[in-house]
Design a protein around this motif. Sequence first.
Motif, PDB file in Angstrom:
ATOM      1  N   ASP A 160     -12.452  58.848  17.440  1.00 61.23           N
ATOM      2  CA  ASP A 160     -12.900  58.161  16.224  1.00 61.23           C
ATOM      3  C   ASP A 160     -11.703  57.685  15.404  1.00 61.23           C
ATOM      4  O   ASP A 160     -11.670  56.553  14.900  1.00 61.23           O
ATOM      5  N   ILE A 161     -10.717  58.553  15.249  1.00 57.08           N
ATOM      6  CA  ILE A 161      -9.510  58.207  14.486  1.00 57.08           C
ATOM      7  C   ILE A 161      -8.781  57.044  15.146  1.00 57.08           C
ATOM      8  O   ILE A 161      -8.326  56.116  14.460  1.00 57.08           O
ATOM      9  N   VAL A 189       1.266  55.359   8.464  1.00 54.68           N
ATOM     10  CA  VAL A 189      -0.131  55.755   8.651  1.00 54.68           C
ATOM     11  C   VAL A 189      -0.145  57.073   9.427  1.00 54.68           C
ATOM     12  O   VAL A 189       0.257  57.126  10.589  1.00 54.68           O
ATOM     13  N   VAL A 190      -0.599  58.129   8.781  1.00 53.59           N
ATOM     14  CA  VAL A 190      -0.730  59.422   9.446  1.00 53.59           C
ATOM     15  C   VAL A 190      -2.103  59.489  10.111  1.00 53.59           C
ATOM     16  O   VAL A 190      -3.121  59.186   9.478  1.00 53.59           O
ATOM     17  N   THR A 237      -1.233  55.691   4.241  1.00 51.64           N
ATOM     18  CA  THR A 237      -2.630  55.819   4.672  1.00 51.64           C
ATOM     19  C   THR A 237      -2.777  57.067   5.541  1.00 51.64           C
ATOM     20  O   THR A 237      -1.922  57.339   6.385  1.00 51.64           O
ATOM     21  N   LEU A 238      -3.843  57.803   5.310  1.00 53.63           N
ATOM     22  CA  LEU A 238      -4.228  58.889   6.215  1.00 53.63           C
ATOM     23  C   LEU A 238      -5.536  58.510   6.874  1.00 53.63           C
ATOM     24  O   LEU A 238      -6.508  58.190   6.190  1.00 53.63           O
ATOM     25  N   VAL A 239      -5.549  58.515   8.214  1.00 54.17           N
ATOM     26  CA  VAL A 239      -6.787  58.299   8.965  1.00 54.17           C
ATOM     27  C   VAL A 239      -7.194  59.638   9.558  1.00 54.17           C
ATOM     28  O   VAL A 239      -6.469  60.219  10.368  1.00 54.17           O
ATOM     29  N   THR A 240      -8.347  60.142   9.129  1.00 57.61           N
ATOM     30  CA  THR A 240      -8.860  61.413   9.627  1.00 57.61           C
ATOM     31  C   THR A 240     -10.313  61.227  10.028  1.00 57.61           C
ATOM     32  O   THR A 240     -10.812  60.096  10.057  1.00 57.61           O
ATOM     33  N   ILE A 243     -11.795  57.643   6.467  1.00 53.66           N
ATOM     34  CA  ILE A 243     -12.597  58.640   7.172  1.00 53.66           C
ATOM     35  C   ILE A 243     -13.266  57.930   8.342  1.00 53.66           C
ATOM     36  O   ILE A 243     -14.144  57.085   8.155  1.00 53.66           O
ATOM     37  N   ALA A 244     -12.826  58.242   9.545  1.00 56.06           N
ATOM     38  CA  ALA A 244     -13.350  57.566  10.732  1.00 56.06           C
ATOM     39  C   ALA A 244     -14.771  58.020  11.008  1.00 56.06           C
ATOM     40  O   ALA A 244     -15.074  59.217  11.010  1.00 56.06           O
TER      41      ALA A 244
END
Length: 286
Positions: A88-89, A226-227, A250-253, A274-275
């Motif tokens: 998803d991420i 982007v983390v 950006t944080l993609v979790t 939020i993925a």
Amino acid sequence: MSDNQNLLAGQRRALILEEVRRRGGIRVSELTRMLQVSDMTVRRDLDVLARQGALEKVHGGAVPVGEQRTHEPGFEAKSALETTAKHDIARAAAGLVVPGSAVALSGGTTTFAVAHRLLDVPDLTVVTNSVRVADVFHDARRAAGNAGGPGGGHAGHAATVVLTGGVRTPSDALVGPVADAAIGSLRFDLLFLGVHGITVEAGLSTPNLAEAETNRHFIRSARRVVVVADHTKWGTTGLSSFASLDEVDTLVTDSGLPEADREELARLLPELVIAGNGDTPDQHIM
């Protein structure tokens, strides 16, 4: 279970300890959902386990004690964890990439998943210190060539891949002075950075000292950081911190991150993604 009081305190604490050791850290909010007990009950259990030296309490949760801060699981072991979240991420992260960009990917199983999603983005220049990430692009080029020459498959817009040198870690990342010099001489539009752990106090961290320094070079060379990290990384701390949260753009979790933690991260970061889980749209919180 309704309210899990039919679990004896000793059984409940054994389950908590098992989850902490298996996952390398866990949040209080996750334990309340898993055990179906109150936040106060979980915190009391963590206090008892911490006094016994069985685990270490951190902001919002707990991690294994002692050598676990320096323990770095191998790539295959980490690949089996949170696989749906990583997919998803990766899908959400790939949506941030503009064709023709210079993109860097650090080592890790989540960046490995992102690499697969980038195969369909045209004309990328990819810089990586991950042997596994480089292999994703090289294997795709080879497969496309075997399927019908330069015009087939991904070969028509294959990425240019730059693999740094360096010393190989258990996660199949290349680190050390050779990697640092290569990364420091380049500039990227976008960096996808995998991490061992994220906390308010420690920021981004890893168990590997040399990898921490290589990640610092990645961050200094990137226009946008982007983390990419699944929800289990929040509240975990490795041996070496290499960046504070204010260095993250950006944080993609994933959607497993509890609502309270989403609100806290949304206050601390310029952008939180939020993925979704395929059918659910990704949530961008600015």
